[in-house]
Design a protein around this motif. Structure first.
Motif, PDB file in Angstrom:
ATOM      1  N   MET A   1      51.152  47.857  66.309  1.00 34.00           N
ATOM      2  CA  MET A   1      51.396  49.207  65.798  1.00 34.00           C
ATOM      3  C   MET A   1      52.551  49.890  66.525  1.00 34.00           C
ATOM      4  SD  MET A   1      49.301  49.047  63.407  1.00 34.00           S
ATOM      5  CE  MET A   1      49.460  50.673  62.676  1.00 34.00           C
ATOM      6  N   GLU A   2      52.802  49.490  67.768  1.00 35.66           N
ATOM      7  CA  GLU A   2      53.961  50.008  68.492  1.00 35.66           C
ATOM      8  C   GLU A   2      55.246  49.318  68.034  1.00 35.66           C
ATOM      9  OE1 GLU A   2      53.034  49.198  72.531  1.00 35.66           O
ATOM     10  OE2 GLU A   2      51.503  50.766  72.689  1.00 35.66           O
ATOM     11  N   GLN A   3      55.155  48.019  67.767  1.00 34.58           N
ATOM     12  CA  GLN A   3      56.341  47.222  67.440  1.00 34.58           C
ATOM     13  C   GLN A   3      56.781  47.383  65.989  1.00 34.58           C
ATOM     14  OE1 GLN A   3      54.369  43.625  68.798  1.00 34.58           O
ATOM     15  NE2 GLN A   3      55.809  43.360  70.480  1.00 34.58           N
TER      16      GLN A   3
ATOM     17  N   THR B   1      44.153  44.709  72.154  1.00 33.28           N
ATOM     18  CA  THR B   1      45.472  45.108  72.676  1.00 33.28           C
ATOM     19  C   THR B   1      46.598  44.532  71.822  1.00 33.28           C
ATOM     20  OG1 THR B   1      45.531  43.220  74.223  1.00 33.28           O
ATOM     21  CG2 THR B   1      44.585  45.280  75.033  1.00 33.28           C
ATOM     22  N   ILE B   2      46.334  43.440  71.113  1.00 37.64           N
ATOM     23  CA  ILE B   2      47.329  42.893  70.182  1.00 37.64           C
ATOM     24  C   ILE B   2      47.576  43.892  69.058  1.00 37.64           C
ATOM     25  CG2 ILE B   2      47.840  41.027  68.553  1.00 37.64           C
ATOM     26  CD1 ILE B   2      46.030  39.227  70.269  1.00 37.64           C
ATOM     27  N   GLY B   3      46.506  44.511  68.576  1.00 33.38           N
ATOM     28  CA  GLY B   3      46.643  45.528  67.539  1.00 33.38           C
ATOM     29  C   GLY B   3      47.477  46.709  68.009  1.00 33.38           C
ATOM     30  N   LEU B   4      47.255  47.151  69.248  1.00 30.75           N
ATOM     31  CA  LEU B   4      48.065  48.241  69.805  1.00 30.75           C
ATOM     32  C   LEU B   4      49.537  47.858  69.815  1.00 30.75           C
ATOM     33  CD1 LEU B   4      46.041  49.464  72.940  1.00 30.75           C
ATOM     34  CD2 LEU B   4      46.043  50.418  70.630  1.00 30.75           C
TER      35      LEU B   4
ATOM     36  N   VAL C   1      54.445  42.599  56.315  1.00 34.20           N
ATOM     37  CA  VAL C   1      53.239  41.874  56.732  1.00 34.20           C
ATOM     38  C   VAL C   1      53.431  41.240  58.110  1.00 34.20           C
ATOM     39  CG1 VAL C   1      51.627  40.024  56.108  1.00 34.20           C
ATOM     40  CG2 VAL C   1      52.774  41.350  54.308  1.00 34.20           C
ATOM     41  N   VAL C   2      52.402  41.334  58.944  1.00 36.04           N
ATOM     42  CA  VAL C   2      52.390  40.664  60.247  1.00 36.04           C
ATOM     43  C   VAL C   2      51.327  39.581  60.241  1.00 36.04           C
ATOM     44  CG1 VAL C   2      51.896  40.891  62.718  1.00 36.04           C
ATOM     45  CG2 VAL C   2      53.235  42.655  61.550  1.00 36.04           C
ATOM     46  N   CYS C   3      51.721  38.362  60.533  1.00 34.73           N
ATOM     47  CA  CYS C   3      50.775  37.256  60.730  1.00 34.73           C
ATOM     48  C   CYS C   3      50.620  37.015  62.227  1.00 34.73           C
ATOM     49  CB  CYS C   3      51.279  35.980  60.069  1.00 34.73           C
ATOM     50  SG  CYS C   3      51.100  35.951  58.272  1.00 34.73           S
TER      51      CYS C   3
ATOM     52  N   PHE D   1      39.978  46.938  64.509  1.00 32.94           N
ATOM     53  CA  PHE D   1      39.544  48.237  65.020  1.00 32.94           C
ATOM     54  C   PHE D   1      40.743  49.055  65.487  1.00 32.94           C
ATOM     55  CE2 PHE D   1      38.539  50.949  68.635  1.00 32.94           C
ATOM     56  CZ  PHE D   1      37.592  51.785  68.077  1.00 32.94           C
ATOM     57  N   ALA D   2      41.613  48.445  66.282  1.00 32.55           N
ATOM     58  CA  ALA D   2      42.777  49.168  66.800  1.00 32.55           C
ATOM     59  C   ALA D   2      43.708  49.590  65.669  1.00 32.55           C
ATOM     60  CB  ALA D   2      43.524  48.293  67.809  1.00 32.55           C
ATOM     61  N   VAL D   3      43.991  48.668  64.755  1.00 29.03           N
ATOM     62  CA  VAL D   3      44.919  48.958  63.653  1.00 29.03           C
ATOM     63  C   VAL D   3      44.367  50.045  62.744  1.00 29.03           C
ATOM     64  CG1 VAL D   3      45.921  48.005  61.538  1.00 29.03           C
ATOM     65  CG2 VAL D   3      46.053  46.707  63.667  1.00 29.03           C
TER      66      VAL D   3
END
Length: 396
Positions: free
Chosen positions: A161-163, A155-158, A294-296, A185-187
């Motif tokens: 990708m929304e943010q 859900t962090i990946g979701l 980039v997102v850390c 997987f989500a990304v």
């Protein structure tokens, strides 16, 4: 099998339970890339682990819950499971390494879980949990090698990708691999062109070595990043990382400490060692992300305050912000004031002075004085040494 529908279902279950954590720009940390921080340290339990742990418990049958739940954890998964079990009226037993930070142990107990401390690292706690499961008939809630747990972490990946829809790369810490399995997987399902990189400590490189060897490999695990102090990845997580992750790199203990310091000083974020590893990888150029967006993922902030103090001190030393210099001088009253004056003239702040007559290499009338100083950088330290030498003092 992990599916995007399952990750989205986890998001719906977690709605109102897990926070949708902020994604903040971090321009003061580096100018090498457009850096953003996904602040899971602001999660309800101080770590992303709430997501996977809560979703796992939510998917258990009433029969499974009736036997009680057992888990093994370095501390963050423990809190997620404990909170979820408490809310569902389920008994929870958590096996944790005896070396786990006190803050994590006490937080787990505060959610009503029974904590069993085990000598060793996470893997030793995992073995004890397996033994207790067989003895008592508990239902096992694995911290990473579980599809429901991966879905919760995904859900962090979701959210990322929304943010930040045009993100180029996501950098994620790895212990056993549950977090990066779900996120990658989500990304990758949403945007196959987005890179996903994993980061481990050099002291616990199980997934990095396994990724390179293309087979699961057990390694030693000793690191200040206790949240990712895992000897060997799971079979499910290894498969996911092999399929969806672009590369796995390692960072040193000093680099982790420096990243923790930078996050605290420049972004006002308290990150535990595991949470700082992605930032360390970017700051010390371990990844090809120059000029990219980039997102850390700062995975957590559950760090023992005493440990945090020690780590920040190491970070200060590693970046030239703190130094110790030993000066040999004649053992008489005029020498110390002259030494202090020479240092003060450079703008350094002396915070400690230690005399040692036994360490000196000079004659019996000499002594060694160790000066601990707050400094600006390594160039400043060299300036101090030069100033002392110009006054006739021997700098060791």
């Amino acid at each position: 099998m992990l599916t995007l529908e399952k990750v989205k279902h986890a998001a719906s279950v977690l709605d109102g339970v897990a926070r949708k954590t902020p994604l903040i720009s971090a321009p003061t940390l580096t100018n090498s890339c457009d850096l953003y921080l996904k602040c899971e340290d602001l999660q309800l339990t101080g770590s992303f682990k709430l997501r996977g742990g809560y979703y796992k418990i939510s998917q258990l049958s009433e029969e499974e819950k009736s036997h009680g739940v057992i888990a093994c954890s370095a501390g963050n998964h423990a809190q997620g499971i404990a909170l979820a079990a408490q809310r569902s009226g389920t008994k929870a037993v958590i096996c944790m390494p005896a070396s786990a930070p006190v803050a994590k142990v006490e937080a787990t107990r505060s959610y009503g879980a029974e904590v069993v401390l085990v000598e060793g690292v996470y893997d030793d706690a995992a073995r004890r949990a397996t033994e207790l499961q067989k003895e008592k008939g508990y239902t096992f809630a694995h911290p990473f090698n579980d599809v429901d747990v991966m879905a919760g972490q995904g859900t962090i990946g979701l959210e990322i990708m929304e943010q930040l829809k045009d993100v180029d790369a996501v950098v994620v810490p790895i212990g056993g691999g549950g977090l990066i399995s779900g996120i990658s997987f989500a990304v990758k399902t949403i945007n196959p062109n987005c890179k996903v990189y994993g980061v481990q400590s050099e002291g616990a490189p199980g997934m990095a070595v396994s990724f390179k060897n293309k087979k699961i490999t057990e390694c030693d695990a000793k690191t200040i990043a206790d949240g990712i102090q895992v000897k060997m990845p799971g079979d499910l997580t290894f498969e996911m990382v092999s399929k969806y992750v672009d590369d796995v790199v390692t960072v040193s203990e000093n680099e982790i400490a420096s990243a923790m310091l930078a996050l605290a000083e420049k972004s006002k974020i308290v990150a535990e060692g595991a949470g700082a590893t992605p930032v360390a990888a970017v700051l010390f150029n371990k990844l090809p992300v120059q000029g990219k967006k980039v997102v850390c993922v700062v995975s957590g902030g559950n760090v023992d305050i005493n440990t945090y103090t020690k780590v920040l001190t190491r970070g200060l030393t590693y970046t030239g912000r703190m130094a110790k210099v030993t000066v040999e001088m004649a053992d008489k009253s005029s020498q110390l004031p002259e030494t202090l004056a020479a240092v003060a003239a450079t703008g350094a702040n002396i915070i400690g002075v230690t005399f040692d007559r036994a360490r000196t290499q000079g004659d019996v009338t000499s002594c060694a004085v160790e000066l601990t100083m707050e400094t600006k950088n390594f160039e400043h330290i060299e300036e101090i040494k030069t100033a002392l030498s110009s006054k006739g003092f021997q700098v060791c």
